[in-house]
Design an enzyme around this catalytic site. Structure first.
Site, PDB file in Angstrom:
ATOM      1  N   LYS A 192       0.864  -1.176   0.000  1.00  0.00           N
ATOM      2  CA  LYS A 192       0.000   0.000   0.000  1.00  0.00           C
ATOM      3  C   LYS A 192       0.898   1.223   0.000  1.00  0.00           C
ATOM      4  CE  LYS A 192      -1.806   3.052   1.899  1.00  0.00           C
ATOM      5  NZ  LYS A 192      -1.807   4.539   1.542  1.00  0.00           N
ATOM      6  N   GLU A 267       9.329   2.162  11.181  1.00  0.00           N
ATOM      7  CA  GLU A 267      10.328   3.235  11.160  1.00  0.00           C
ATOM      8  C   GLU A 267       9.546   4.535  11.090  1.00  0.00           C
ATOM      9  OE1 GLU A 267      12.096   6.310   9.950  1.00  0.00           O
ATOM     10  OE2 GLU A 267      12.312   5.237   8.047  1.00  0.00           O
ATOM     11  N   CYS A 301      13.451  11.291   6.957  1.00  0.00           N
ATOM     12  CA  CYS A 301      13.301  10.981   8.386  1.00  0.00           C
ATOM     13  C   CYS A 301      14.601  11.167   9.150  1.00  0.00           C
ATOM     14  CB  CYS A 301      12.784   9.560   8.547  1.00  0.00           C
ATOM     15  SG  CYS A 301      13.764   8.326   7.681  1.00  0.00           S
TER      16      CYS A 301
END
Length: 518
Positions: A192, A267, A301
């Site tokens: 997805k 994560e 990130c």
């Protein structure tokens, strides 16, 4: 305006042969949503729809999971020798490498990443497949002997259907990061992708078909996170979920997966410190920290979005950093000279601009501060630098995920450590010093899943990737990925005559019959 394939318009060049619509891929077929629902996909530069994508919901996830389950239970993929799966995955890597320019073009158009950086991410995607194709063949498992008595060994088996939920920053590369180990270990998958950037994900179907991945092993469902993503997390036929995204979404996934006791690897967000000591190589530190927060449009990130600088060199560092930040080239994503492109989506642009307005009340603005003057309209934000930022400021504490950095002074090593650890996140940290003892001591004390000493973010795929605190749950990368995507079954084999404790041999009144004097 000419919108024909390959034409250059006000929004920049439009890639040739864009799809008329983006569909799901289930059981080897491109399909619409069960209910026919779609959503608009926006060009990140001018924020106008350029295609519609199928909007998956629970029924579409059900169909994809059923396909993946059939392929796992009845198909050849989980039963193939690791070497045979490895050959297929190497063909995947070859195909990705051969199409890197096209992948970069679509990724840049869909996400706003500068074209040169998108090309690097496409090549990393190929390397991810090549790495796990090799690792699954070279993998060794533990065996223990008790001489003459027992042999104990570990047997690994694929788990089943892996649910993979990926973010919109560097989407194709991050999809490969999950797809490669999940497939290498014999699982089947339902992917997805992020709804902001579905275009490059749709290329996986053709790549896998051409490489020889059996039908049903790879399935793709587009859609909103709260619909398609949530249905995948809650589906009882998906025993493990790997997710990359923001921490709040990770909390929801954790809660919704808990009733099914799923395996989770998450994560999540970051607010990573880059710590610059007075004895550091300032030339290298400035270059690395500018790149570390502004590359990939700041939408990463592991960005070093908090820079902590020792007071003896603070003014010099701030002056050099701000001057270099002002020279960063902001421009159209397709331009090879661009270093910061367009942010991914209007919602995200608004979030970043809100934080910049907050920052004006919390720190001193020395560069950037909003859209650049030479690029009116669109989703551009100039590299923005706030200095003298106190540690309780929101721009110090909260993840912005854009080209915005907070710089704060410190005096002692203890001060630097307290500042570095003084946020809810713990993904990455960067330390700049020529004192080797200080570097290693600091690395072992900082609350971060990954630390780079005198280096920018250079990944070794053999090492674990993940964070602590609000930055994640579990680790992937190298053998940690193999662990996550497999059952590890311990098998114990007796050698010779094993000692067997004896129960149930005694009489009802004891170990001998007292009536017979024995």
């Amino acid at each position: 305006m000419d919108d024909s394939s390959g034409a250059v318009t006000a929004r920049g060049p439009v890639p040739a042969d864009l799809p008329d619509r983006i569909r799901h891929y289930v059981g080897g077929e491109h399909v619409d949503s069960v209910d026919g629902a779609t959503f608009d996909v926006l060009d990140p530069v001018w924020r106008t729809p350029y295609v519609q994508a199928a909007a998956g919901k629970a029924a579409d996830v059900e169909r994809a999971v059923a396909s993946a389950r059939r392929a796992f239970e009845e198909g050849p993929w989980p039963r193939m020798l690791p070497r045979d799966r490895s050959r297929v995955l190497h063909r995947v890597a070859d195909l990705v490498e051969s199409r890197d320019a096209r992948l970069a073009e679509l990724e840049s158009f869909d996400s706003g990443l500068p074209i040169t950086q998108a090309l690097g991410q496409a090549r990393r995607a190929a390397e991810n497949f090549r790495f796990f194709a090799d690792l699954v063949v070279a993998q060794v498992d533990d065996a223990y002997k008790v001489p003459g008595r027992q042999l104990n060994y570990v047997n690994r088996r694929p788990i089943g259907v892996a649910g993979l939920i990926t973010p919109w920053n560097t989407p194709f590369m991050l999809e490969s990061w999950k797809l490669a180990p999940a497939l290498a270990t014999g699982n089947t998958v339902v992917l997805k992708p992020a709804e902001f950037t579905p275009l490059s994900a749709s290329l996986w179907a053709g790549i896998f078909e051409e490489a020889g991945v059996p039908t049903g092993v790879f399935n793709l469902v587009h859609g909103l996170g709260e619909e398609a993503g949530d249905a995948l997390v809650r589906h009882p036929g998906v025993p493990l979920v790997s997710f990359t995204g923001e921490s709040r979404t990770g909390q929801l996934i954790f809660a919704n997966a808990a009733p099914h006791l799923k395996g989770l690897s998450m994560e999540l967000g970051g607010k990573s410190p880059a710590v610059v000591f007075a004895d550091a190589d300032l030339d290298a530190a400035v270059d690395a920290t500018v790149f570390g927060v502004f590359s990939l449009n700041g939408e990463r990130c592991t960005a070093g979005s908090r820079i902590l600088v020792q007071r003896e060199v603070y003014d010099e560092f701030v002056g050099r950093f701000a001057e270099q930040a002002r020279r960063v080239v902001v421009g159209p994503p397709h331009d090879p000279a661009t270093e910061v492109g367009a942010l991914v989506h209007p919602e995200h642009v608004e979030k970043v601009l809100r934080y910049i307005e907050i920052g004006r009340t919390e720190g001193r603005l020395v560069a950037g501060g909003g859209p650049p003057d030479h690029l009116p309209g669109g989703s551009y934000v100039a590299p923005t630098v706030f200095v003298d930022v106190p540690p309780d400021a929101r721009i110090f504490q909260e993840e912005i995920f854009g080209p915005v950095v907070a710089i704060t002074p410190f005096d002692t090593d203890a001060d630097a450590l307290a500042l570095a650890n003084g946020v809810r996140y713990g993904l990455a940290a960067y330390v700049w010093t020529n004192d080797l003892r200080r570097a290693h001591t600091f690395a072992q004390s900082v609350e971060a899943g990954m630390v780079w000493l005198n280096s920018n973010n250079v990944r070794d795929l053999r090492t674990p990737f993940g964070g602590v605190k609000a930055s994640g749950l579990g680790h992937e990368g190298g053998y940690r990925s193999i662990d996550f995507y497999t059952h590890q079954q311990a098998v114990h084999v007796a050698l010779g005559d094993a000692h067997q404790p004896t129960f149930g041999r005694a009489t009802p009144h004891g170990t001998h019959d007292e009536r017979e004097g024995r």
